[in-house]
Motif scaffolding. Structure first.
Motif, PDB file in Angstrom:
ATOM      1  N   TRP A 140       2.897   4.846   8.101  1.00  0.00           N
ATOM      2  CA  TRP A 140       3.586   4.234   6.975  1.00  0.00           C
ATOM      3  C   TRP A 140       2.900   2.953   6.520  1.00  0.00           C
ATOM      4  N   ALA A 141       2.396   2.204   7.489  1.00  0.00           N
ATOM      5  CA  ALA A 141       1.727   0.947   7.148  1.00  0.00           C
ATOM      6  C   ALA A 141       0.469   1.200   6.333  1.00  0.00           C
ATOM      7  N   SER A 142      -0.314   2.181   6.719  1.00  0.00           N
ATOM      8  CA  SER A 142      -1.535   2.470   5.972  1.00  0.00           C
ATOM      9  C   SER A 142      -1.209   3.014   4.580  1.00  0.00           C
ATOM     10  N   LEU A 143      -0.152   3.809   4.466  1.00  0.00           N
ATOM     11  CA  LEU A 143       0.260   4.330   3.170  1.00  0.00           C
ATOM     12  C   LEU A 143       0.729   3.186   2.259  1.00  0.00           C
ATOM     13  N   LEU A 144       1.522   2.266   2.819  1.00  0.00           N
ATOM     14  CA  LEU A 144       1.995   1.128   2.059  1.00  0.00           C
ATOM     15  C   LEU A 144       0.840   0.209   1.665  1.00  0.00           C
ATOM     16  N   ALA A 145      -0.088  -0.025   2.588  1.00  0.00           N
ATOM     17  CA  ALA A 145      -1.237  -0.879   2.281  1.00  0.00           C
ATOM     18  C   ALA A 145      -2.111  -0.235   1.199  1.00  0.00           C
ATOM     19  N   GLY A 146      -2.289   1.056   1.269  1.00  0.00           N
ATOM     20  CA  GLY A 146      -3.071   1.748   0.250  1.00  0.00           C
ATOM     21  C   GLY A 146      -2.405   1.713  -1.105  1.00  0.00           C
ATOM     22  N   LEU A 147      -1.068   1.799  -1.122  1.00  0.00           N
ATOM     23  CA  LEU A 147      -0.342   1.758  -2.381  1.00  0.00           C
ATOM     24  C   LEU A 147      -0.387   0.362  -2.994  1.00  0.00           C
ATOM     25  N   LEU A 148      -0.225  -0.672  -2.161  1.00  0.00           N
ATOM     26  CA  LEU A 148      -0.214  -2.042  -2.676  1.00  0.00           C
ATOM     27  C   LEU A 148      -1.618  -2.555  -2.997  1.00  0.00           C
ATOM     28  N   ALA A 149      -2.638  -1.770  -2.687  1.00  0.00           N
ATOM     29  CA  ALA A 149      -3.999  -2.161  -3.044  1.00  0.00           C
ATOM     30  C   ALA A 149      -4.232  -1.987  -4.538  1.00  0.00           C
ATOM     31  N   ARG A 150      -3.402  -1.207  -5.182  1.00  0.00           N
ATOM     32  CA  ARG A 150      -3.557  -0.982  -6.614  1.00  0.00           C
ATOM     33  C   ARG A 150      -2.827  -2.094  -7.388  1.00  0.00           C
ATOM     34  N   PRO A 151      -3.437  -2.612  -8.460  1.00  0.00           N
ATOM     35  CA  PRO A 151      -2.828  -3.721  -9.210  1.00  0.00           C
ATOM     36  C   PRO A 151      -1.487  -3.361  -9.840  1.00  0.00           C
ATOM     37  N   TRP A 152      -1.331  -2.174 -10.386  1.00  0.00           N
ATOM     38  CA  TRP A 152      -0.074  -1.797 -11.011  1.00  0.00           C
ATOM     39  C   TRP A 152       1.047  -1.681  -9.988  1.00  0.00           C
ATOM     40  N   ALA A 153       0.712  -1.285  -8.765  1.00  0.00           N
ATOM     41  CA  ALA A 153       1.728  -1.162  -7.715  1.00  0.00           C
ATOM     42  C   ALA A 153       2.200  -2.557  -7.278  1.00  0.00           C
ATOM     43  N   ARG A 154       1.251  -3.493  -7.225  1.00  0.00           N
ATOM     44  CA  ARG A 154       1.648  -4.873  -6.895  1.00  0.00           C
ATOM     45  C   ARG A 154       2.551  -5.447  -7.975  1.00  0.00           C
TER      46      ARG A 154
END
Length: 85
Positions: free
Chosen positions: A2-16
């Motif tokens: 879950w941590a890697s999935l969340l980190a990968g998702l928050l790496a995108r500017p629109w997700a942040r």
């Protein structure tokens, strides 16, 4: 996982940006709910203060009436003779 999935998702500017907006919306919602609760608490405190003031006024009236009462039977007779009631 879950941590890697969340980190990968928050790496995108629109997700942040979406996460930041969601946090702002959550903060505003909690602030508004807290204001409502504080307003209710202030209303209850005002009601309590009004009740205390009303009770104090009644208590003052009772003390004044007790201070004006005759102290003995002789005082009562004097007042009755003089028409002091």
């Amino acid at each position: 996982m879950w941590a890697s999935l969340l980190a990968g998702l928050l790496a995108r500017p629109w997700a942040r940006r979406v996460a930041a907006l969601a946090l702002v919306a959550l903060t505003v919602t909690l602030f508004i709910l807290n204001l409502r609760r504080q307003g209710e608490r202030a209303g209850r405190a005002a009601e309590r203060l009004e009740a205390m003031e009303r009770n104090d006024a009644i208590h003052r009236q009772m003390l004044d009436a007790a201070a004006r009462r005759p102290r003995s039977r002789d005082d009562l007779l004097d007042r009755l003779r003089d028409g002091g009631f």
